[in-house]
Structures are given as structure tokens and as C-alpha cells.
Design a protein around this motif. Structure first.
Motif, PDB file in Angstrom:
ATOM      1  N   VAL A   5       6.601   9.274  20.985  1.00  0.00           N
ATOM      2  CA  VAL A   5       6.014  10.612  20.835  1.00  0.00           C
ATOM      3  C   VAL A   5       4.695  10.523  20.067  1.00  0.00           C
ATOM      4  CG1 VAL A   5       6.326  12.850  19.699  1.00  0.00           C
ATOM      5  CG2 VAL A   5       8.173  11.875  21.052  1.00  0.00           C
ATOM      6  N   GLY A   6       4.653   9.705  19.017  1.00  0.00           N
ATOM      7  CA  GLY A   6       3.418   9.531  18.254  1.00  0.00           C
ATOM      8  C   GLY A   6       2.305   8.950  19.104  1.00  0.00           C
TER       9      GLY A   6
ATOM     10  N   ALA B 116      -3.092  12.118  23.609  1.00  0.00           N
ATOM     11  CA  ALA B 116      -3.507  13.485  23.940  1.00  0.00           C
ATOM     12  C   ALA B 116      -4.661  13.932  23.058  1.00  0.00           C
ATOM     13  CB  ALA B 116      -2.321  14.438  23.792  1.00  0.00           C
ATOM     14  N   LEU B 117      -4.585  13.633  21.766  1.00  0.00           N
ATOM     15  CA  LEU B 117      -5.680  14.012  20.859  1.00  0.00           C
ATOM     16  C   LEU B 117      -6.970  13.270  21.211  1.00  0.00           C
ATOM     17  CD1 LEU B 117      -3.815  14.237  17.441  1.00  0.00           C
ATOM     18  CD2 LEU B 117      -4.725  16.101  18.813  1.00  0.00           C
TER      19      LEU B 117
ATOM     20  N   LYS C   7     -12.341  13.383  23.431  1.00  0.00           N
ATOM     21  CA  LYS C   7     -13.305  12.884  24.411  1.00  0.00           C
ATOM     22  C   LYS C   7     -13.851  14.025  25.255  1.00  0.00           C
ATOM     23  CE  LYS C   7     -13.960   9.054  27.568  1.00  0.00           C
ATOM     24  NZ  LYS C   7     -13.344   7.885  28.191  1.00  0.00           N
ATOM     25  N   MET C   8     -12.976  14.986  25.603  1.00  0.00           N
ATOM     26  CA  MET C   8     -13.410  16.126  26.396  1.00  0.00           C
ATOM     27  C   MET C   8     -14.385  17.007  25.602  1.00  0.00           C
ATOM     28  SD  MET C   8     -11.087  19.088  28.176  1.00  0.00           S
ATOM     29  CE  MET C   8     -10.536  19.733  26.611  1.00  0.00           C
ATOM     30  N   LEU C   9     -14.103  17.236  24.322  1.00  0.00           N
ATOM     31  CA  LEU C   9     -14.924  18.141  23.521  1.00  0.00           C
ATOM     32  C   LEU C   9     -16.211  17.492  23.019  1.00  0.00           C
ATOM     33  CD1 LEU C   9     -12.207  19.955  21.382  1.00  0.00           C
ATOM     34  CD2 LEU C   9     -13.492  20.864  23.312  1.00  0.00           C
ATOM     35  N   PHE C  10     -16.095  16.237  22.543  1.00  0.00           N
ATOM     36  CA  PHE C  10     -17.238  15.605  21.888  1.00  0.00           C
ATOM     37  C   PHE C  10     -17.882  14.490  22.696  1.00  0.00           C
ATOM     38  CE2 PHE C  10     -14.547  17.271  18.471  1.00  0.00           C
ATOM     39  CZ  PHE C  10     -15.462  18.096  17.842  1.00  0.00           C
ATOM     40  N   GLY C  11     -17.301  14.166  23.863  1.00  0.00           N
ATOM     41  CA  GLY C  11     -17.910  13.161  24.714  1.00  0.00           C
ATOM     42  C   GLY C  11     -17.463  11.744  24.438  1.00  0.00           C
ATOM     43  N   LYS C  12     -16.800  11.505  23.327  1.00  0.00           N
ATOM     44  CA  LYS C  12     -16.310  10.172  23.020  1.00  0.00           C
ATOM     45  C   LYS C  12     -15.233  10.258  21.952  1.00  0.00           C
ATOM     46  CE  LYS C  12     -19.850   9.256  19.574  1.00  0.00           C
ATOM     47  NZ  LYS C  12     -20.895   8.340  19.152  1.00  0.00           N
TER      48      LYS C  12
END
Length: 133
Positions: free
Chosen positions: A40-41, A47-48, A53-58
Motif C-alpha cells: 500500500v505504501g 500515485a503521489l 509529475k502531472m502538476l509540476f512536470g517532474k
């Protein structure tokens, strides 16, 4: 005929085998729980990382954004973002607040100087004093 024999206690070997089976079951459950927690960890970390990566590009972009936001002054943040250098030291200084006692002494000295300069000047015309009740 009914026999009233007391129930026999399990043999020592049977009791030890039962305790060993219970301990083994408990350890296997603990190992499975630790394995599930690790899985789970790992899934949460993945996932984080995907969100970052989606929000900040990397991966690691959030840490850089937090470091940029540590600079409180927006002008300094802008200068750091576009490599414009920092403000000159004299401009970065904030005006210091004077101690109230020092400010009062300074004002008292100014009033004394003003009084002394008035008393040294000869009066041109006599001034009428206002009378109050």
C-alpha cells in the motif's frame, strides 16, 4: 453404565503443537500485514509521484515550488525566478523602529533647541497674551 471419568488433559506434545501452530499462524498474519502495508505504501508513493509529475512536470517539482515559496518577499521571489540578482543591501534593510524613550528624548531636545532660539531673539513687537478663565 455411565462412567464419570474426568476429561483427560491433552498430552504435553499436543499442547506444545497447538501453541506452535498458534504462534506460526500469528507470525504469518503479521508478515502478511507487513507485506500488505509495504504494498500500500509503494502504491501510494507511486500515485503521489504521478500526481506530482502531472502538476509540476517532474518528480521533485513540489519540493522546488516549496523552496521558491519560502522567499516571503514577492519582489525577491521574482528576482530569484528570473536570475536578476538580489536587492542591494541598503534597499533590503527595513527601517528600524526607535525605542519610545529614545524618540521622546530626541523630541525633547528639539523642543529645547527651538525654545532657546526663540528666547535669544529679541521680540520685535510685544505680543498680547490670551487670557483664559
Amino acid at each position: 453404565m455411565a462412567t464419570d471419568d474426568p476429561p483427560k488433559d491433552p498430552s504435553l506434545a499436543d499442547r506444545l503443537a497447538a501453541e506452535a501452530a498458534a504462534a506460526a499462524a500469528q507470525k504469518s498474519v503479521g508478515a502478511m500485514a507487513r507485506g500488505a502495508m509495504a504494498a500500500v505504501g509503494k502504491a501510494a508513493d507511486s500515485a503521489l509521484d504521478a500526481i506530482e509529475k502531472m502538476l509540476f512536470g517532474k518528480v521533485g517539482g513540489a519540493d522546488e515550488a516549496v523552496a521558491k515559496e519560502k522567499i516571503a518577499d514577492p519582489v525577491e521571489r521574482f528576482r530569484a525566478e528570473y536570475d536578476l540578482g538580489s536587492r542591494p543591501p541598503e534597499a533590503a534593510k527595513k527601517p528600524t523602529k526607535l525605542d519610545p524613550a529614545e524618540e521622546a528624548r530626541r523630541q525633547l531636545e528639539e523642543l529645547k533647541k527651538a525654545r532657546d532660539t526663540r528666547s535669544e531673539m529679541p521680540p520685535d513687537e510685544p505680543t498680547e497674551r490670551k487670557r483664559t478663565l
